[in-house]
Design an enzyme around this catalytic site. Structure first.
Site, PDB file in Angstrom:
ATOM      1  N   LYS A  13       0.334 -10.256   4.554  1.00  0.00           N
ATOM      2  CA  LYS A  13      -0.638 -10.610   5.597  1.00  0.00           C
ATOM      3  C   LYS A  13      -2.071 -10.301   5.128  1.00  0.00           C
ATOM      4  O   LYS A  13      -2.973 -11.128   5.246  1.00  0.00           O
ATOM      5  CB  LYS A  13      -0.365  -9.816   6.898  1.00  0.00           C
ATOM      6  CG  LYS A  13       1.037 -10.006   7.457  1.00  0.00           C
ATOM      7  CD  LYS A  13       1.248  -9.202   8.733  1.00  0.00           C
ATOM      8  CE  LYS A  13       1.156  -7.683   8.570  1.00  0.00           C
ATOM      9  NZ  LYS A  13       2.209  -7.076   7.737  1.00  0.00           N
ATOM     10  N   ARG A  88       1.098  -5.392  17.689  1.00  0.00           N
ATOM     11  CA  ARG A  88       2.386  -4.969  17.136  1.00  0.00           C
ATOM     12  C   ARG A  88       3.398  -4.612  18.206  1.00  0.00           C
ATOM     13  O   ARG A  88       4.529  -4.246  17.870  1.00  0.00           O
ATOM     14  CB  ARG A  88       2.169  -3.737  16.265  1.00  0.00           C
ATOM     15  CG  ARG A  88       2.067  -4.047  14.781  1.00  0.00           C
ATOM     16  CD  ARG A  88       1.503  -2.811  14.132  1.00  0.00           C
ATOM     17  NE  ARG A  88       2.082  -2.549  12.860  1.00  0.00           N
ATOM     18  CZ  ARG A  88       1.420  -2.706  11.708  1.00  0.00           C
ATOM     19  NH1 ARG A  88       0.208  -3.191  11.683  1.00  0.00           N
ATOM     20  NH2 ARG A  88       1.984  -2.373  10.576  1.00  0.00           N
ATOM     21  N   ARG A 127       2.660  -1.815  -4.829  1.00  0.00           N
ATOM     22  CA  ARG A 127       1.275  -2.024  -4.370  1.00  0.00           C
ATOM     23  C   ARG A 127       0.363  -0.881  -4.808  1.00  0.00           C
ATOM     24  O   ARG A 127       0.709   0.286  -4.736  1.00  0.00           O
ATOM     25  CB  ARG A 127       1.230  -2.125  -2.844  1.00  0.00           C
ATOM     26  CG  ARG A 127      -0.209  -2.167  -2.337  1.00  0.00           C
ATOM     27  CD  ARG A 127      -0.334  -2.612  -0.920  1.00  0.00           C
ATOM     28  NE  ARG A 127       0.460  -1.852   0.015  1.00  0.00           N
ATOM     29  CZ  ARG A 127       0.616  -2.159   1.291  1.00  0.00           C
ATOM     30  NH1 ARG A 127       0.051  -3.243   1.774  1.00  0.00           N
ATOM     31  NH2 ARG A 127       1.361  -1.412   2.076  1.00  0.00           N
ATOM     32  N   ARG A 160      -0.497   3.861  -1.714  1.00  0.00           N
ATOM     33  CA  ARG A 160      -0.563   4.318  -0.317  1.00  0.00           C
ATOM     34  C   ARG A 160       0.556   5.300  -0.011  1.00  0.00           C
ATOM     35  O   ARG A 160       1.702   5.078  -0.392  1.00  0.00           O
ATOM     36  CB  ARG A 160      -0.483   3.108   0.628  1.00  0.00           C
ATOM     37  CG  ARG A 160      -1.823   2.699   1.171  1.00  0.00           C
ATOM     38  CD  ARG A 160      -1.788   1.394   1.902  1.00  0.00           C
ATOM     39  NE  ARG A 160      -0.874   1.366   3.037  1.00  0.00           N
ATOM     40  CZ  ARG A 160      -0.755   0.329   3.857  1.00  0.00           C
ATOM     41  NH1 ARG A 160      -1.502  -0.744   3.676  1.00  0.00           N
ATOM     42  NH2 ARG A 160       0.088   0.349   4.857  1.00  0.00           N
ATOM     43  N   ARG A 171       9.258   1.901   8.404  1.00  0.00           N
ATOM     44  CA  ARG A 171       8.330   0.854   8.851  1.00  0.00           C
ATOM     45  C   ARG A 171       9.060  -0.471   9.081  1.00  0.00           C
ATOM     46  O   ARG A 171       8.746  -1.207  10.016  1.00  0.00           O
ATOM     47  CB  ARG A 171       7.209   0.669   7.812  1.00  0.00           C
ATOM     48  CG  ARG A 171       6.203   1.822   7.829  1.00  0.00           C
ATOM     49  CD  ARG A 171       5.384   1.895   6.548  1.00  0.00           C
ATOM     50  NE  ARG A 171       4.576   0.729   6.300  1.00  0.00           N
ATOM     51  CZ  ARG A 171       4.075   0.409   5.113  1.00  0.00           C
ATOM     52  NH1 ARG A 171       4.318   1.188   4.063  1.00  0.00           N
ATOM     53  NH2 ARG A 171       3.351  -0.663   4.959  1.00  0.00           N
TER      54      ARG A 171
HETATM   55  P1  AP5 Z   1      -0.148  -7.003   1.457  1.00  0.00           P
HETATM   56  O1  AP5 Z   1      -0.970  -8.242   1.535  1.00  0.00           O
HETATM   57  O2  AP5 Z   1      -0.840  -5.690   1.340  1.00  0.00           O
HETATM   58  O3  AP5 Z   1       0.940  -7.002   2.645  1.00  0.00           O
HETATM   59  P2  AP5 Z   1       0.786  -6.715   4.189  1.00  0.00           P
HETATM   60  O4  AP5 Z   1       1.659  -7.673   4.908  1.00  0.00           O
HETATM   61  O5  AP5 Z   1      -0.660  -6.682   4.590  1.00  0.00           O
HETATM   62  O6  AP5 Z   1       1.458  -5.286   4.228  1.00  0.00           O
HETATM   63  P3  AP5 Z   1       1.034  -3.891   4.871  1.00  0.00           P
HETATM   64  O7  AP5 Z   1       1.989  -2.876   4.335  1.00  0.00           O
HETATM   65  O8  AP5 Z   1      -0.433  -3.612   4.663  1.00  0.00           O
HETATM   66  O9  AP5 Z   1       1.301  -4.143   6.326  1.00  0.00           O
HETATM   67  P4  AP5 Z   1       1.649  -3.118   7.356  1.00  0.00           P
HETATM   68  O10 AP5 Z   1       1.644  -4.018   8.515  1.00  0.00           O
HETATM   69  O11 AP5 Z   1       2.826  -2.288   7.204  1.00  0.00           O
HETATM   70  O12 AP5 Z   1       0.500  -2.021   7.159  1.00  0.00           O
HETATM   71  P5  AP5 Z   1      -0.827  -1.736   7.977  1.00  0.00           P
HETATM   72  O13 AP5 Z   1      -1.830  -1.320   7.018  1.00  0.00           O
HETATM   73  O14 AP5 Z   1      -1.113  -2.829   8.918  1.00  0.00           O
HETATM   74  O15 AP5 Z   1       0.855  -7.184   0.212  1.00  0.00           O
HETATM   75  C1  AP5 Z   1       1.744  -6.153  -0.152  1.00  0.00           C
HETATM   76  C2  AP5 Z   1       1.897  -6.148  -1.690  1.00  0.00           C
HETATM   77  O16 AP5 Z   1       2.519  -7.372  -2.109  1.00  0.00           O
HETATM   78  C3  AP5 Z   1       0.565  -6.070  -2.463  1.00  0.00           C
HETATM   79  O17 AP5 Z   1       0.748  -5.305  -3.610  1.00  0.00           O
HETATM   80  C4  AP5 Z   1       0.266  -7.547  -2.816  1.00  0.00           C
HETATM   81  O18 AP5 Z   1      -0.496  -7.643  -4.021  1.00  0.00           O
HETATM   82  C5  AP5 Z   1       1.674  -8.105  -3.000  1.00  0.00           C
HETATM   83  N1  AP5 Z   1       1.803  -9.516  -2.611  1.00  0.00           N
HETATM   84  C6  AP5 Z   1       1.264 -10.120  -1.509  1.00  0.00           C
HETATM   85  N2  AP5 Z   1       1.630 -11.418  -1.465  1.00  0.00           N
HETATM   86  C7  AP5 Z   1       2.424 -11.625  -2.570  1.00  0.00           C
HETATM   87  C8  AP5 Z   1       3.122 -12.768  -3.087  1.00  0.00           C
HETATM   88  N3  AP5 Z   1       3.091 -13.966  -2.466  1.00  0.00           N
HETATM   89  N4  AP5 Z   1       3.847 -12.617  -4.227  1.00  0.00           N
HETATM   90  C9  AP5 Z   1       3.901 -11.413  -4.861  1.00  0.00           C
HETATM   91  N5  AP5 Z   1       3.256 -10.294  -4.426  1.00  0.00           N
HETATM   92  C10 AP5 Z   1       2.522 -10.410  -3.287  1.00  0.00           C
HETATM   93  O19 AP5 Z   1      -0.359  -0.487   8.883  1.00  0.00           O
HETATM   94  C11 AP5 Z   1      -0.144   0.788   8.331  1.00  0.00           C
HETATM   95  C12 AP5 Z   1       0.182   1.768   9.460  1.00  0.00           C
HETATM   96  O20 AP5 Z   1      -0.930   1.836  10.388  1.00  0.00           O
HETATM   97  C13 AP5 Z   1       1.376   1.375  10.344  1.00  0.00           C
HETATM   98  O21 AP5 Z   1       2.603   1.824   9.794  1.00  0.00           O
HETATM   99  C14 AP5 Z   1       1.023   2.103  11.650  1.00  0.00           C
HETATM  100  O22 AP5 Z   1       1.305   3.489  11.554  1.00  0.00           O
HETATM  101  C15 AP5 Z   1      -0.482   1.935  11.735  1.00  0.00           C
HETATM  102  N6  AP5 Z   1      -0.899   0.722  12.447  1.00  0.00           N
HETATM  103  C16 AP5 Z   1      -1.587  -0.324  11.940  1.00  0.00           C
HETATM  104  N7  AP5 Z   1      -1.786  -1.248  12.893  1.00  0.00           N
HETATM  105  C17 AP5 Z   1      -1.205  -0.786  14.015  1.00  0.00           C
HETATM  106  C18 AP5 Z   1      -1.057  -1.318  15.321  1.00  0.00           C
HETATM  107  N8  AP5 Z   1      -1.561  -2.524  15.660  1.00  0.00           N
HETATM  108  N9  AP5 Z   1      -0.377  -0.593  16.235  1.00  0.00           N
HETATM  109  C19 AP5 Z   1       0.115   0.630  15.924  1.00  0.00           C
HETATM  110  N10 AP5 Z   1       0.024   1.183  14.698  1.00  0.00           N
HETATM  111  C20 AP5 Z   1      -0.637   0.474  13.748  1.00  0.00           C
END
Ligand code: AP5
Length: 231
Positions: A13, A88, A127, A160, A171
């Site tokens: 994403k 979420r 990552r 991370r 997660r």
């Molecule tokens: P990346 O683009 O970073 O993936 P992502 O979907 O953004 O994954 P996240 O882990 O960041 O999402 P998340 O929702 O768990 O974390 P968030 O930070 O929101 O890609 C991942 C990897 O794959 C990278 O290395 C990239 O290079 C690679 N990649 C991407 N596309 C590729 C492809 N096509 N082919 C090959 N490789 C590829 O949340 C973290 C924490 O914050 C949560 O656990 C929670 O505690 C809190 N939080 C955040 N938002 C909320 C909310 N709204 N409500 C409550 N808690 C929240």
């Protein structure tokens, strides 16, 4: 234009949102990035969020909605917005609807990115992120030119803390329990939802994403796949 990027951790994403936001001059609103910034700055919110994030649990809805409300007030009301990792939960989705309603806006499109868990686990384990400018790399799929160093700004990359095997498993479970029900939620609330197969090259996923958003936000949404009966 208001677009929600929905999908499990590691599906890409953030990678896709950064690219499209740049192209469209849209605001990329990632609650994960906002929370990590709050932690780095040592704010009250950052301290409250820390334990939840390290355990792979969701930060409470009230804190998230306050954060989003404050952040949205920092740019013009008509700015195109890509929400990444928000909402979420159903309460967050309802809160977002209310917030947008106050601004005379609504959700135009929900894009659901999908990939198998084994792909997600590998992506998250590989990552590496830049704590300075937010660039995201992957030791398997998209390594930096110099190992461990950001290509753009030369800062040391970090793994991370919540990308360890135990927290990733949590997660993924939390996604299934609390966020995946939003697929049906948006189906029932008549928001257009499009699915994108994310287990492909970044450029191929992006081409689909860009086309989907330009079609969806132009009002001509066919062919449209409704979530109803498919979630
Ligand atoms: P990346 O683009 O970073 O993936 P992502 O979907 O953004 O994954 P996240 O882990 O960041 O999402 P998340 O929702 O768990 O974390 P968030 O930070 O929101 O890609 C991942 C990897 O794959 C990278 O290395 C990239 O290079 C690679 N990649 C991407 N596309 C590729 C492809 N096509 N082919 C090959 N490789 C590829 O949340 C973290 C924490 O914050 C949560 O656990 C929670 O505690 C809190 N939080 C955040 N938002 C909320 C909310 N709204 N409500 C409550 N808690 C929240």
């Amino acid at each position: 234009m208001v677009v929600i990027l929905l999908g499990p951790p590691g599906v890409g994403k953030g990678t896709q949102a950064v690219r499209l936001a740049e192209e469209l001059s849209a605001a990329h609103v990632s609650t994960g990035d906002l929370l990590r910034a709050a932690r780095r700055e040592g704010t009250d919110l950052g301290r409250k969020a820390q334990g939840f994030m390290d355990r792979g649990e969701l930060v409470p809805d009230g804190l998230i909605l306050d954060l989003v409300r404050e952040h949205l007030s920092s740019f013009d009301v008509g700015t195109p917005v890509l929400f990444d990792g928000f909402p979420r939960t159903e309460d967050q989705a309802t809160g977002l609807d209310e917030l947008l309603d106050e601004m005379g806006r609504s959700v135009d499109l929900v894009v659901l990115f999908e990939a198998d868990d084994e792909v997600l686990v590998k992506r998250l384990s590989g990552r590496r992120s830049c704590p300075e400018d937010g660039s995201v790399y992957n030791v398997y799929f998209n390594p930096p030119e110099t190992e461990g160093v950001c290509d753009r700004c030369g800062t040391d990359l970090v793994h991370r803390k919540d990308d360890n095997a135990e927290t990733v498993a949590r997660r993924l479970q939390v996604y299934q329990d609390e966020t995946a029900p939003l697929i049906a939620f948006y189906g029932e609330h008549d928001a257009p939802l499009e699915r994108i197969e994310a287990d492909r090259e970044v450029d191929d996923v992006f081409a689909d994403f860009r086309r989907t958003v330009s079609t969806g936000s132009a009002g001509d949404r066919a062919p449209r796949e409704r979530a109803e009966g498919r979630g």
